[in-house]
Design an enzyme around this catalytic site. Sequence first.
Site, PDB file in Angstrom:
ATOM      1  N   THR A 112       0.853  -1.185   0.000  1.00  0.00           N
ATOM      2  CA  THR A 112       0.000   0.000   0.000  1.00  0.00           C
ATOM      3  C   THR A 112       0.888   1.234   0.000  1.00  0.00           C
ATOM      4  O   THR A 112       1.731   1.409   0.893  1.00  0.00           O
ATOM      5  CB  THR A 112      -0.967   0.010   1.205  1.00  0.00           C
ATOM      6  OG1 THR A 112      -1.705   1.241   1.198  1.00  0.00           O
ATOM      7  CG2 THR A 112      -0.254  -0.154   2.530  1.00  0.00           C
ATOM      8  N   HIS A 165       1.257 -11.460  14.348  1.00  0.00           N
ATOM      9  CA  HIS A 165       2.202 -11.988  15.345  1.00  0.00           C
ATOM     10  C   HIS A 165       1.870 -13.414  15.753  1.00  0.00           C
ATOM     11  O   HIS A 165       2.629 -14.053  16.490  1.00  0.00           O
ATOM     12  CB  HIS A 165       2.192 -11.078  16.576  1.00  0.00           C
ATOM     13  CG  HIS A 165       3.498 -11.044  17.306  1.00  0.00           C
ATOM     14  ND1 HIS A 165       4.526 -11.938  17.075  1.00  0.00           N
ATOM     15  CD2 HIS A 165       3.965 -10.214  18.283  1.00  0.00           C
ATOM     16  CE1 HIS A 165       5.539 -11.663  17.857  1.00  0.00           C
ATOM     17  NE2 HIS A 165       5.230 -10.622  18.616  1.00  0.00           N
TER      18      HIS A 165
END
Length: 590
Positions: free
Chosen positions: A503, A560
């Site tokens: 992005t 994570h």
Amino acid sequence: MPTSVTMPRLGESVTEGTVTRWLKQEGERVEVDEPLLEVSTDKVDTEIPSPAAGVLTRIVVAEDETAEVGSELAVIGDEGDDAGSAAPAPQQEAQAEPEPAAPVEPSTEKPVEAEAPAPQASGGSAEGTEVKLPALGESVTEGTVTRWLKAVGDSVEVDEPLVEVSTDKVDTEIPSPVAGTLLEIRVGEDETAEVGGVLAVVGSASAAPAAAPAAPAPAPQQAKPEPKPEPKPEPTPAPVIESKPAPAPAPAAPAPAPAQPAAPAAETVKANGAGDAGYVTPLVRKLAAEKGVDLSSLTGTGVGGRIRKQDVIDAAEKAAAAKAAPAPAAAAAAPAAEAPAAKAKPEPSPLRGRTEKLTRIRATIARRMVESLQISAQLTTVVEVDVTKIAQLRNKAKADFQAKHGVKLTFLPFFALATVEALQQHPVVNSSIDVEAGTVTYHGSEHLGIAVDAPKGLVVPVIKDAGDLNLAGLAKRIADVADRTRNNKIGPDELGGGTFTLTNTGSRGALFDTPIINQPQVGILGLGAVVKRPVIVNDPELGEIIVPRSMVYLALSYDHRIVDGADAARFLGTLKERLEGGHFEADLGL
């Protein structure tokens, strides 16, 4: 034989679609592959073409209703149905012709009210098409007619604005469903009608002669002042200065008054988006009128080339900028301090103070962004990269690159190439996790999503097998998918299947952000703006010196649950080393 129009499959994971607008109405003729309706899905808005030529005999799924893939949307009848439905009309119209000779009509010629019965008679005999009040919102049950744009006896075209209606939520125009003559008005101005109620009747143009006599009637009334022989007497009493009645010919100025009807005609042409504009929605017409934008001068970027609200806003902004542009030229003679004053006040956005229904795409984006934060444990790591060598290579090669490949050489292809190379070395960042199955999949290909700032919201088309492309191939594919996404021409299957996303928030000047992961991916890389900053570098002869360098922040958001902080750091380290090395000469042919 009737042909069924069904909802096609508009992507691998698409199971349903919502009908946003019918481009044809029941009874209208359509050709093969002619756009029939507009459909919106979670991924894309598109048009459904007609599978056969004939007449649209039945609409099964109304606007704002949802249909599953494969279900029936409408029915197209064959040519015979068209001829059959049209045949009785001329016979009934022919029967309507002798009616004016009946004794009833001479008796009704007494007052001007005779105009109303005449069209009613022709409307009843011609079996005209009823103009009904459509549903203008989920909770809207009625609407008030604020103004009729056409009078009884006027001719109208298909989709030409016929009447203005006001509801509790919106003011809009109701277009004519067919071409013909307005035979009867059933709901007057300031009167209220329920949704589905008949507002008027539009019949065949052959009924126009019935209303035609009404038009000439006022003409003789206006002609009475014209035969005034007063201009001739004026020369006779020339000695008498009282001939100042000579201004009496000034009433001849009313002669231009008939030209005033022509003015509304011109306005109608403009309002209808005549010329190159085609059909536009009432909202767009109203906005164009407010902004003073000529619709016939615009090229639409919407579905099928239709003019959208954003097209009008962009045109208004360009016009405002063009008006402000001469100001500096004029200000050349004036004090320089006056120039900024002309640019100090940009026009406020037309969206201020408005409440609109979320589009399906925007609602999908909102839902998925929240789901992404709820599904995965997300955090962001940022590194700073010196891309001075790439900036120098780009400046040296961009002219030849565009001439050879037909696209501009931006920084984005360099970042994309370095990213797919880093993903090949660190597959954990190019993976997906299935907690319920207790598995992780390390993808064998790099399907790179590119976030595109489209008019309808952020859309992420995917470049499949991006790892197999070189710098030029990536540049061309990025430019292609971005252009087709902004123009609503991207295919539904090109909006899914990505394994990692880029992005480019720096395109709007942002230094960096913390992007949200596009599920089920586990990573997304945000590219900041490339800016020149003073940086301390080690010179072999001078030691540490401060020099200007082209710098950029790269922000990696990762899941994570599967990607550790060390994994993210190693991935960014590989990316940083590749970009700062700047060894792209072979890709550029240098």
